[in-house]
Scaffold this active site. Structure first.
Site, mmCIF file in Angstrom:
data_model
loop_
_atom_site.group_PDB
_atom_site.id
_atom_site.type_symbol
_atom_site.label_atom_id
_atom_site.label_comp_id
_atom_site.label_asym_id
_atom_site.label_seq_id
_atom_site.Cartn_x
_atom_site.Cartn_y
_atom_site.Cartn_z
ATOM 1 C CB SER A 1 64.677 58.028 -19.933
ATOM 2 O OG SER A 1 63.934 58.398 -21.060
ATOM 3 C CG ASP B 1 68.560 63.546 -23.999
ATOM 4 O OD1 ASP B 1 67.883 63.054 -24.925
ATOM 5 O OD2 ASP B 1 68.573 63.091 -22.849
ATOM 6 C CG HIS C 1 68.278 59.821 -23.449
ATOM 7 N ND1 HIS C 1 67.689 60.704 -22.559
ATOM 8 C CD2 HIS C 1 67.499 58.696 -23.408
ATOM 9 C CE1 HIS C 1 66.613 60.153 -22.023
ATOM 10 N NE2 HIS C 1 66.478 58.937 -22.511
#
Length: 282
Positions: free
Chosen positions: A150, A226, A259
């Site tokens: 991320s 995600d 995620h």
């Protein structure tokens, strides 16, 4: 530079250790984690993989949740996980108390704007100060890889693309690929660097891909479930930039994955092998 041991745990024949030190780059105390595989006690100098974590994380998230130690022990790969921002009572955070900026969200840039410029220089910490510390105190070779998740995936891409020759391998999980064009990135870059968007380009992987002459193959995994995929991560922008630049990018869209660290743990072995192969070839 003095290292203070915080904790030490045996893992797959090696050691997971946490250390505290005073950072001259960030002007505060910092904690980082190191996984030393069994080969480190046998006199070998081993390649090192730097892992950069995402928003709200510390050095602990990856080391506790990704399950990387088993294969790292087999491959003889040292893993180093820094924190995601400067820390301490003297370090300013988000003025509104939000989680996506400030403490836990250093974005791996060198801030130029007050009140952040004194402390928020995570790029220089990750690329220069921390590796110098690692190379002084641990049995590492000069072979370095970098990866992250991320915000940390963004950091891994930017650190490698801005510093040709510094790393021999790159990968990322669900990176913030085009921070100039997403809410997380616009908030962080605007506050850390100011409103002149031309200064943001050197911290955006899509812009950097068009300018680099080094062509280290990049492996990126992204879950198609995600929640941040469309608005924040924008892997299609990274893919388009790589295609336009003729850059070797393998982008894998993984069906059903989100995620979380369940996603990372599912594919971390592929990434460790990607790095080990590249680091052993140099």
């Amino acid at each position: 530079m003095t290292l203070e041991i915080v904790s030490s745990n045996k893992s797959f024949g090696g050691w997971h250790k946490r250390y505290r030190h005073r950072s001259s780059t960030l002007n505060c105390d910092m904690v980082f984690a190191v996984y030393l595989p069994p080969q480190a006690e046998q006199g070998a100098r081993l390649p090192v993989l730097y892992w950069l974590s995402g928003l709200t994380c510390t050095d602990e998230n990856f080391m506790q949740k990704a399950g990387a130690q088993r294969l790292a022990a087999e491959l003889g790969l040292i893993i180093v996980a820094p924190d995601t921002s400067p820390r301490g009572a003297e370090v300013p955070g988000d003025p509104d108390g939000a989680w996506d900026f400030g403490l836990g969200a250093g974005f791996y840039v060198n801030a130029t704007q007050e009140p952040y410029a004194r402390h928020y220089r995570m790029h220089d910490y990750v690329v220069h100060e921390l590796p110098a510390l690692i190379e002084e105190n641990f049995p590492v070779s000069e072979k370095r890889g970098i990866s992250g998740h991320s915000m940390g995936g963004h950091g891994a891409l930017v650190c490698a693309l801005r510093n040709p020759g510094r790393y021999q391998s790159i990968s990322a999980f669900a990176p913030i690929s085009n921070p100039m064009a997403c809410p997380w990135g616009e908030k962080a870059l605007g506050r850390y660097l100011g409103n002149d968007r031309s200064r943001w380009r050197e911290w955006d992987a899509c812009a950097l891909l068009a300018e680099t002459n080094e062509k280290l193959p990049i492996l990126v995994d992204q879950g198609d479930r995600d929640d941040f995929l469309v608005n924040q991560l924008k892997p299609e922008a990274l893919q388009a930039a790589a295609r336009s630049a003729g850059y070797p990018l393998t982008l894998r869209l993984q069906p059903g994955y989100d995620h979380s660290y369940y996603f990372i743990a599912s594919f971390i072995d592929d990434h460790l092998r990607h790095h080990a192969e590249a680091l052993s070839a140099h």
